[in-house]
Design a protein around this motif. Structure first.
Motif, mmCIF file in Angstrom:
data_model
loop_
_atom_site.group_PDB
_atom_site.id
_atom_site.type_symbol
_atom_site.label_atom_id
_atom_site.label_comp_id
_atom_site.label_asym_id
_atom_site.label_seq_id
_atom_site.Cartn_x
_atom_site.Cartn_y
_atom_site.Cartn_z
ATOM 1 N N ALA A 151 10.501 -1.248 6.535
ATOM 2 C CA ALA A 151 11.139 -1.447 5.190
ATOM 3 C C ALA A 151 12.010 -2.373 5.174
ATOM 4 O O ALA A 151 12.417 -3.277 4.264
ATOM 5 C CB ALA A 151 11.297 -0.148 4.222
ATOM 6 N N TYR A 152 12.880 -1.920 6.067
ATOM 7 C CA TYR A 152 14.475 -2.735 6.156
ATOM 8 C C TYR A 152 13.895 -4.113 6.258
ATOM 9 O O TYR A 152 14.818 -4.919 6.179
ATOM 10 C CB TYR A 152 15.132 -2.236 7.241
ATOM 11 N N GLU A 153 13.098 -4.323 7.303
ATOM 12 C CA GLU A 153 12.713 -5.964 7.487
ATOM 13 C C GLU A 153 12.089 -6.446 6.553
ATOM 14 O O GLU A 153 12.766 -7.853 6.212
ATOM 15 C CB GLU A 153 11.489 -5.853 8.724
ATOM 16 N N LYS A 154 11.489 -6.017 5.616
ATOM 17 C CA LYS A 154 11.297 -6.798 4.361
ATOM 18 C C LYS A 154 12.202 -6.910 3.557
ATOM 19 O O LYS A 154 12.396 -8.066 2.731
ATOM 20 C CB LYS A 154 10.033 -5.709 3.688
ATOM 21 N N ALA A 155 13.294 -5.954 3.496
ATOM 22 C CA ALA A 155 14.516 -6.093 2.639
ATOM 23 C C ALA A 155 15.335 -7.332 3.236
ATOM 24 O O ALA A 155 15.768 -7.998 2.158
ATOM 25 C CB ALA A 155 15.295 -4.797 2.678
ATOM 26 N N VAL A 156 15.205 -7.267 4.405
ATOM 27 C CA VAL A 156 16.077 -8.579 4.992
ATOM 28 C C VAL A 156 15.435 -9.944 4.761
ATOM 29 O O VAL A 156 16.125 -10.772 4.429
ATOM 30 C CB VAL A 156 16.345 -8.285 6.525
ATOM 31 N N GLU A 157 14.177 -9.821 4.692
ATOM 32 C CA GLU A 157 13.462 -11.325 4.336
ATOM 33 C C GLU A 157 13.770 -11.672 2.916
ATOM 34 O O GLU A 157 13.890 -12.505 2.717
ATOM 35 C CB GLU A 157 12.087 -10.786 4.657
ATOM 36 N N LEU A 158 13.900 -10.647 2.032
ATOM 37 C CA LEU A 158 14.159 -10.970 0.650
ATOM 38 C C LEU A 158 15.645 -11.256 0.589
ATOM 39 O O LEU A 158 16.194 -12.066 -0.511
ATOM 40 C CB LEU A 158 13.684 -9.705 -0.196
ATOM 41 N N ASP A 159 16.609 -10.733 1.129
ATOM 42 C CA ASP A 159 17.976 -10.769 1.263
ATOM 43 C C ASP A 159 18.635 -10.945 2.662
ATOM 44 O O ASP A 159 19.097 -9.687 2.787
ATOM 45 C CB ASP A 159 18.305 -9.694 -0.024
ATOM 46 N N GLY A 168 20.802 -0.708 7.873
ATOM 47 C CA GLY A 168 19.764 0.143 7.905
ATOM 48 C C GLY A 168 18.789 -0.250 9.149
ATOM 49 O O GLY A 168 18.480 0.674 9.797
ATOM 50 N N LEU A 169 18.528 -1.369 9.008
ATOM 51 C CA LEU A 169 17.707 -2.048 10.033
ATOM 52 C C LEU A 169 18.193 -1.935 11.544
ATOM 53 O O LEU A 169 17.360 -1.408 12.487
ATOM 54 C CB LEU A 169 17.225 -3.357 9.941
ATOM 55 N N GLY A 170 19.363 -2.226 11.661
ATOM 56 C CA GLY A 170 20.070 -1.889 13.047
ATOM 57 C C GLY A 170 19.908 -0.374 13.566
ATOM 58 O O GLY A 170 19.786 -0.336 14.619
ATOM 59 N N ALA A 171 20.367 0.476 12.657
ATOM 60 C CA ALA A 171 20.298 1.907 13.027
ATOM 61 C C ALA A 171 18.902 2.626 13.295
ATOM 62 O O ALA A 171 18.631 3.011 14.102
ATOM 63 C CB ALA A 171 20.943 2.664 11.691
#
Length: 279
Positions: A151-159, A168-171
């Motif tokens: 989910a975080y990867e998808k969020a980072v892709e979008l922003d 969040g992704l790092g953690a």
């Protein structure tokens, strides 16, 4: 945030230098390969679904609320398009009202699949992360951690500029991937952009404790308590001071943790620590 019993358990682990919190970095890297991995597309085959986690969560809420949720779920099954999105948004509010993040994670995941918005993916990651934190079922924790990474990867892709998504992704990568250093790199990127970022500093602080770099942990948790003091962070700060022999600083931080938590169980443990440090 950890509850009192969990803090005490962590405390014992720290003191004994035996558990995950102080596990060597190699131990993290060599975790069983079935654990969460970034860049996977296995969500659909997971043994956990919204339906299954919903049934589990309903067992710990009152029957009236459970019936309300079941009624909305029945409508969701028949709905399509915008109507389904509206019903899922109603459903996620119901689970939020009873503080059940795991069903929320699956709902936001479904919302994001129906309407791939940054907000949905970020909230899915946050809910999954809240769900796996302190989760006693290790199999479920691993799956939720994997879902959080996705989910975080998808969020980072979008922003790509979102510090919340990167944090969040790092953690999640630190706790649930075979490449924790990739997570550390992301978290360091966050604190470079925002030196006072509470979540990034806290996660880096915990990683420093785990790798027995207590001087680094102290700097991280000093930042955290300066911005957002809480019993958990003061406790980790005290533990780090204690490990490098700064007894007076450790006592002061333990006392702060005790004061904020105001819980008899934690207070008893801290009193024993302070007594030992005062000798």
């Amino acid at each position: 945030m950890l509850n009192t019993k969990q803090i005490v358990v962590v405390a014992l682990v720290v003191v004994l230098m035996g558990g995950l919190l102080v596990q060597p970095i190699k131990g993290l890297v060599d975790k069983e390969k079935g654990t969460n991995q970034a860049n996977t597309e296995e969500s659909a085959s997971s043994m956990y679904t919204l339906k299954s986690v919903s049934e589990i969560a309903k067992q710990s809420i009152n029957s009236s609320l459970s019936q309300d949720i079941s009624a909305i779920e029945a409508h969701v099954e028949k709905a399509e398009g915008e109507q389904k999105i509206k019903l899922l948004e109603q459903l996620v509010v119901k689970w939020d009202d009873v503080a059940k993040p795991i069903p929320q994670g699956f709902i936001y995941q479904e919302l994001a699949q129906l309407s791939p918005k940054f907000e949905y993916w970020l909230k899915a990651g946050e809910a999954f992360r809240a769900g796996y934190t302190n989760q006693q079922d290790t199999v479920m924790a691993a799956e939720l951690n994997r879902f959080a990474i996705e989910a975080y990867e998808k969020a980072v892709e979008l922003d790509a500029n979102s510090l919340a998504a990167k944090t969040g992704l790092g953690a999640a990568l630190v706790t649930g991937s075979n490449n924790p250093m990739a997570g550390i790199a992301l978290l360091r990127e966050v604190v470079t952009a925002d030196p006072k970022n509470v979540e990034a500093n806290k996660t880096l602080g915990l990683f420093s404790i785990r790798s027995q770099q207590f001087d680094k942990a102290i700097e991280r948790f000093k930042t955290v308590v300066e911005v957002k003091p809480d019993a958990e962070s003061y406790f980790y700060l005290a533990t780090s001071y204690e490990k490098i022999g700064l007894k007076n600083d450790a006592i002061a931080a333990y006392q702060k943790s005790k004061e904020i938590a105001a819980d008899p169980t934690l207070s008893q443990y801290i009193d024993r620590q302070i007594e030992a440090l005062s000798k």
